[in-house]
Structure formats: C-alpha cells, structure tokens
Scaffold this active site. Structure first.
Site, PDB file in Angstrom:
ATOM      1  N   GLU A 229       8.831  24.537  76.182  1.00 33.97           N
ATOM      2  CA  GLU A 229       9.571  23.281  76.079  1.00 33.97           C
ATOM      3  C   GLU A 229       8.667  22.142  75.617  1.00 33.97           C
ATOM      4  O   GLU A 229       9.097  21.249  74.891  1.00 33.97           O
ATOM      5  CB  GLU A 229      10.218  22.947  77.422  1.00 33.97           C
ATOM      6  CG  GLU A 229      11.252  23.967  77.890  1.00 33.97           C
ATOM      7  CD  GLU A 229      12.350  24.199  76.863  1.00 33.97           C
ATOM      8  OE1 GLU A 229      12.794  23.216  76.225  1.00 33.97           O
ATOM      9  OE2 GLU A 229      12.757  25.359  76.678  1.00 33.97           O
TER      10      GLU A 229
ATOM     11  N   HIS B 154      14.645  19.279  68.741  1.00 29.54           N
ATOM     12  CA  HIS B 154      14.086  20.155  69.780  1.00 29.54           C
ATOM     13  C   HIS B 154      14.588  21.586  69.587  1.00 29.54           C
ATOM     14  O   HIS B 154      13.802  22.547  69.659  1.00 29.54           O
ATOM     15  CB  HIS B 154      14.490  19.617  71.154  1.00 29.54           C
ATOM     16  CG  HIS B 154      14.049  20.461  72.299  1.00 29.54           C
ATOM     17  ND1 HIS B 154      12.936  20.178  73.070  1.00 29.54           N
ATOM     18  CD2 HIS B 154      14.562  21.608  72.827  1.00 29.54           C
ATOM     19  CE1 HIS B 154      12.806  21.102  74.012  1.00 29.54           C
ATOM     20  NE2 HIS B 154      13.778  21.978  73.880  1.00 29.54           N
ATOM     21  N   GLU B 155      15.880  21.727  69.340  1.00 32.17           N
ATOM     22  CA  GLU B 155      16.444  23.074  69.184  1.00 32.17           C
ATOM     23  C   GLU B 155      15.981  23.729  67.890  1.00 32.17           C
ATOM     24  O   GLU B 155      15.783  24.937  67.840  1.00 32.17           O
ATOM     25  CB  GLU B 155      17.970  23.008  69.250  1.00 32.17           C
ATOM     26  CG  GLU B 155      18.524  22.466  70.559  1.00 32.17           C
ATOM     27  CD  GLU B 155      17.916  23.136  71.793  1.00 32.17           C
ATOM     28  OE1 GLU B 155      17.605  24.345  71.719  1.00 32.17           O
ATOM     29  OE2 GLU B 155      17.732  22.461  72.815  1.00 32.17           O
TER      30      GLU B 155
ATOM     31  N   HIS C 221      12.801  25.538  68.455  1.00 31.34           N
ATOM     32  CA  HIS C 221      12.956  26.879  69.024  1.00 31.34           C
ATOM     33  C   HIS C 221      13.310  27.887  67.926  1.00 31.34           C
ATOM     34  O   HIS C 221      12.885  29.051  67.982  1.00 31.34           O
ATOM     35  CB  HIS C 221      14.038  26.875  70.098  1.00 31.34           C
ATOM     36  CG  HIS C 221      13.623  26.217  71.379  1.00 31.34           C
ATOM     37  ND1 HIS C 221      12.474  26.568  72.052  1.00 31.34           N
ATOM     38  CD2 HIS C 221      14.201  25.228  72.115  1.00 31.34           C
ATOM     39  CE1 HIS C 221      12.364  25.824  73.153  1.00 31.34           C
ATOM     40  NE2 HIS C 221      13.385  25.007  73.205  1.00 31.34           N
TER      41      HIS C 221
END
Length: 656
Positions: free
Chosen positions: A258, A171-172, A175
């Site tokens: 998100e 997930h990070e 980003h």
C-alpha cells in the site's frame, strides 16, 4: 522498488503464502482428527481414560477427506476465478459502468480512468461500481494489465472531489502496474479452501438452531437437531483456524504494497492532496463509528486485501491489519500528522459544486481549456469553473470528435474503428479497401468515414486510441472478438505485405483480446540466455526499423544491444534478415519472452532501448514498435517511449 523488482517480490511472497497455507492445512487436519477422536470416544461410552479402539485407518481417512475437501475447494474457487478481474468484481456485487452512461458522477469516473490509462500507457480497464456501498473504497483486480478492472464504491463517487478521485484511481493503477493483482486473486482461491469449513459450520449451526426452535414449538426434540448444532459449531471452530491463518496471510502480503501504491499515485497525479484528502475523508468516516465507514457485502472479508483501505475498522489495527494505519500512510504522504476530514455527499451540495461536476464532463483535464468546443452545450461559467478547478492538471486527455468518441465507447462500433486504423495507413483502393467492401459490405462506408476522421488526429494519438477502446472491445463476446481478429489478419495479409503499423496494431490486439489474453502466464525461463534466439529476433526487428529512422546500418545498431547483453555474445552475423522476420516468428518470440522471470526483463528492455539510441524524442514508428513489444511482454512503457505520446499536439487534437 521498480516494476520488475516488485514482480519478483510478488513471486517470492507466493512462496511465503504457500508455507503459511501448508501450516494452516496441518493445523486443520490436526483439529479434524482431534474432533473425530472425541466423537469416537463418546460413541464408545464417553470415557476419556484408558485405551480406545479406533477403526482401521481412522486417522488416515480423516486426513485424506480433509485434504480432498481443502484441495477441492481451492481448485473449484480458482476455476471460478478464471475470468480474473470480472469474476472478482462480480464477487463484490459490483456492476459494470456503461460506457455511454448519462450519470454525471459515473461519467466523471470513466474520464478519470481514461486519463490515467493514457498517462500510464496501459489498456484502459473496465470500470465497475458497488452501488450499495456508501463508504469510500476501491480496488483493482485481474491476472494481468490486459484484463484489469477498477471497482469503486458509490460513496467514492458521491463523497470525493475530482482530484481526490484521481488520487484513488492512481493508487489502483499502481497495483495494476506493479503486478499485485495476480497474487491477490490467487490469495482468494487459496484461502477459500481453508476457510470454507467455517462457512459450512455456520450454515449447519443455523440449521440446527432453526430445527431446535421448531421442535420446541411442537413439544418434541430430536437428538439429530442437537447433533447438527454441535457438528456445525465444531466445524466453525475448526474453520476459525482457516480464518486465523487467512488473516495472517493477507496481513503479511498486503501491508507494504500500500505504501508503494500511495507513492505511485502521487507520482501519477503530482498532487499529494488528491489521495491524501481521500484517505483523510476515509478516516473521518471511521471516526464516526457509523456503518457507512465499512463495506457491507458478505464477501468483504474474503476480498479485504484488495481494497484501498480496511473493509472493517477493526481490521485496520493489530496483527490482523490488512492495511497500514491511515495515520502512518498520511504521515508518509505529508511528512507530518494530519487531521481527518468530514466526507459529506457531493450530490447534496450547493450549486457551485454542481457546476464543477458538470465541468468534469465538459473539460478533459487538459491545460488547453480555451480550446474546449461544443459551445452550445457548455456555458461560459462552466468553462470558467473548469479553468479554475483543473487548469493546473498534469494529466493529458484527448478531446475526440464526436464520431470517434462514440466509436471508442461503443462495443459494436469499436471494431470498425480498428479496421479504420488499418485503412488509415493504406492507399486509396488498396487491397484492404477491397477486402472491406467484399467481406464487410454493410460496414464499409462507416469504416471509411472513421478512417477519414482519424486522419485529423495527430499521428502520436492513433495508437493510444487502442488503449481507450479496450473496455468496449472486451465487452464483445469471444466469438465476435475472434471474428474481428480474423478480419484484421486477412486485411493485413490482403496485400502480401506487413507494414510496421499493421504489425504493431495486430500485436497489441492479439495480446489483449485473444482467447487466453486474460489468463495468468507462468514463468518458464529464469534468464535471457535461455531465449537467445528469441532475443536475436527482437533485437534484429528493432534494428531494422531503427536503421532508416536513425540513418545508421542495422548491424551497428544491433551491436549497441551487445553492450547491455554481453552474456548473449551478440555479433554482427546474428542480425536476422528482414525477410526472415515473419509475423508468426516474431509472435512466438514474444510469447516466449513473456514467460521470462520478472528480474530478467529489465536487461532485455534496456538492450532494446540501446538500439534506439539516445535520440529524444524517439521517432514515432520506433516508439510504436517498442510500445507493442512492452504490451506483448506485459511490461510498462519506459518513460522515453511514453513521452512520445504525451508530446504537444496530442491534447488539442480534432476538436469538434
């Protein structure tokens, strides 16, 4: 939404951010003038009826001072954040995880981050840990992928399984790849200017309360202390306008990204239960209502838009929600409603779980489990646990020999590994060898040993070593980085010839480690037509490299780019001779290309890929060049390029 659309969307969001910021400033200026008017009226007798004489320039002065304070606060905070991801990590109270850590949980985290860096084809980020936070949360920060950091809470290490940790790290990484981090850092700086009144007010108010208590004990009361409290309360009320707008701005910017990051994490790991179960555990902690479900650090509110999920349960719903609800995120992952999970500490679990944790260190998340070496350090039962727990993993992780592995993770040995990569492509007793002996005599022997070890690696494993080395190299002081880059430049120039591998190595290292590598790059060009000459340089470079590999004339390969870039009006005469393509000229072209608007990049990259043709897999030298160009313009590697580095032979290399 792809990488470049997301980057463009982030730029447009910046305009919305500036508009909301302007509204917040106007509201604060009006509130300050109103408060000062009340004080002036009180000083003139306290009557609110009739005409009041305000000093000359009263409102203009109030407005000017307020604007100076807001602007000064914003500029000061932006200056404080010039170090990008490292500065944000320090704001969160995190410490950097040592690359040679002996803590099993920290080692597992570093392994997962390295795996994800290899899978995504970007420089491995530094890893930080928030030791005092028992909640499950994480964030990525930085101005660009070259200086990104991953920050994890202690609770994430203690409460998540390896698969769940992979989901969170994935997930990070999304980003990082989608360019969300730069906007997040700008948001911190911009919001500081409008929120600092609340902090000042709180501090003055507390001073007034303490002073009033002292006066009560001494049976005297000084009006100044009452005034302090009133002034503090007024500033806090004015500052709350900044907090109000700050939360609206963060809510407008953060929520939709998100969902994209969740989807990307599942794409990276191919395991929806990884991230899904991590979110379910976060929800389980929040349902308990305990403090363990939230971030305790005093800067949590300021950094709330960075995190995986809300830093406070109250910031998860309603107008001020910085993130979508967990139920909505889980529904998108699973397609149905999901119950929340308990999140007990793994450190306190049973022996079987402890074996699994040990296997994280023994096993490198590769399907070639039986090839794990170091049998004296790894018992058969741990390998069996590893096979059962991770045999289906799709991520690729190299098992390096001990010598290279230690060099990759040691800041003061990693430069020697870089020199060894240069020697690996040089002939025995070459000018590079002579330079090393003359200018680095104390390190020459170790560099040559590393060069010998590198030769045992598959050729497609060598360039990704640079990705793994980045956390170690970025720990070097700037003076040592500059010295390393200078040695590399002189070693390359020692034979008066720049090979393709030398060009690729130098391009990647300069882009990631030079003095300005961690600074945000401004967009100056909206279209490739503004960089016609620079595009011709890059197209010519790729065509010349591809020609002998694909056994076709460079001119005909150049014309393939014309089909994807008709607005550049390419012709065969635009092919620049190989002798004219110096490193300096190409570097300038790459630096300018890095200033292109996000949506202008896809056409450029497609044109470069068109020159390479439809051959699959791509020849490694061509893939290396395209990888270096993507690194230089901060674009993710196209799948056809990334596939070259995950081909068979990369996972089972150089087992010690």
């Amino acid at each position: 939404m792809n990488f470049f659309e997301q980057q463009d969307h982030a730029r447009r969001q910046t305009r919305v951010l500036l508009l909301l910021f302007a509204l917040a400033v106007i509201a604060i200026v009006l509130a300050v003038n109103f408060a000062m008017a009340l004080i002036c009226i009180y000083a003139q007798g306290g009557s609110f009826s009739g005409h009041h004489d305000y000093p000359r320039g009263f409102f203009a002065t109030n407005t000017l001072i307020t604007l100076i304070l807001i602007g000064g606060g914003t500029l000061l905070e932006m200056f404080n954040l010039r170090d990008g991801g490292d500065a944000i990590a320090r704001m969160a109270g995190a410490r950097m995880v040592a690359l040679n850590t002996r803590d099993t949980f920290e080692r597992r985290l570093l392994n997962v981050v390295e795996e994800m860096a290899l899978a995504s084809g970007i420089a491995c980020p530094k890893v930080y840990l928030m030791d005092r936070e028992d909640s499950i949360n994480a964030f990525a920060a930085g101005y660009n992928p070259n200086e990104a950091v991953i920050v994890m809470t202690r609770g994430s290490l203690d409460r998540l399984t390896r698969d769940e940790l992979q989901g969170v790290v994935g997930h990070e990484f999304s980003h990082i790849l989608n360019g969300d981090m730069r906007l997040n850092i700008r948001l911190v700086g911009v919001l500081f200017g409008i929120q600092m009144f609340a902090d000042f007010g709180r501090q003055i108010m507390e001073s007034g309360v303490l002073a009033t208590e002292e006066d009560t004990l001494s049976k005297r009361r000084t009006p100044l202390h009452v005034i302090l409290f009133v002034v503090g309360a007024t500033l806090f009320a004015i500052g709350y306008i900044g907090l109000f707008f700050g939360r609206i701005i963060k809510s407008a910017v953060s929520r939709h990204r998100e969902f994209l990051a969740d989807a990307s994490a599942i794409q990276f790991t191919r395991n929806p239960d990884g991230l899904g179960n991590a979110l379910r555990k976060i929800g389980g902690l929040m349902q308990t209502g305990r403090a363990v479900s939230q971030i305790q650090h005093r800067n949590a509110e300021q950094l709330s838009h960075f995190f995986l999920t809300a830093v406070r349960p109250g910031l998860l719903e309603g107008l001020f929600a910085t993130h979508p609800s967990l139920f909505e995120r889980l529904h998108r992952i699973y397609g149905r409603n999901m119950d929340m999970l308990d999140a007990p500490s793994i450190r306190k679990s049973d022996v079987a779980a402890s074996q699994t944790m040990r296997a994280d260190i023994a096993y490198a998340a590769t399907p070639f489990v039986d090839a794990v070496a170091n049998a004296d350090a790894i018992s058969a039962d741990i390998v069996a646990v590893a096979r059962q727990a991770y045999g289906g993993s799709t991520l690729v992780k190299i098992r390096l020999c001990t010598q290279i592995d230690q060099a990759v993770h040691n800041p003061y040995v990693a430069p020697l590994l870089v020199y060894a990569l240069l020697l690996d492509s040089a002939q025995e007793n070459s000018p590079q060898h002579q330079y090393l002996i003359e200018h680095l005599p104390g390190q020459a022997a170790q560099v040559m040993q590393l060069a010998t070890a590198i030769k045992s690696l598959p050729v497609n494993a060598r360039l990704p070593l640079l990705d793994l080395m980045m956390p170690a190299l970025r720990q070097l002081p700037m003076v040592d980085r500059d010295a390393m880059l200078a040695h590399i430049e002189r070693m390359i120039a020692s034979d008066r010839h720049v090979s393709l591998s030398e060009f690729v190595l130098q391009t990647v290292l300069v882009r990631r480690l030079a003095a300005q590598a961690n600074r945000a790059v401004r967009v100056k060009y909206s279209s490739v037509t503004e960089l016609k000459q620079e595009c011709h340089i890059l197209f010519s470079l790729v065509a010349h490299v591809a020609a002998p590999l694909l056994k076709q004339p460079a001119t005909s390969l150049l014309m393939r780019a014309a089909d994807f870039s008709p607005h550049l009006f390419l012709s065969e005469k635009d092919l620049i001779g190989i002798a004219e393509l110096s490193y300096g000229r190409i570097k300038i072209a790459l630096d300018k290309t890095n200033q292109l608007a996000p949506l202008a990049n896809p056409a450029l990259i497609k044109s470069l890929l068109a020159i390479a043709g439809e051959q699959s897999p791509l020849p490694l030298p061509l893939a290396d060049l395209l990888r270096a160009i993507c690194a230089a313009i901060e674009a993710p590697m196209p799948p056809v390029v990334a596939a070259v580095y995950t081909a068979s032979g990369w996972s089972d290399a150089s087992l010690s």
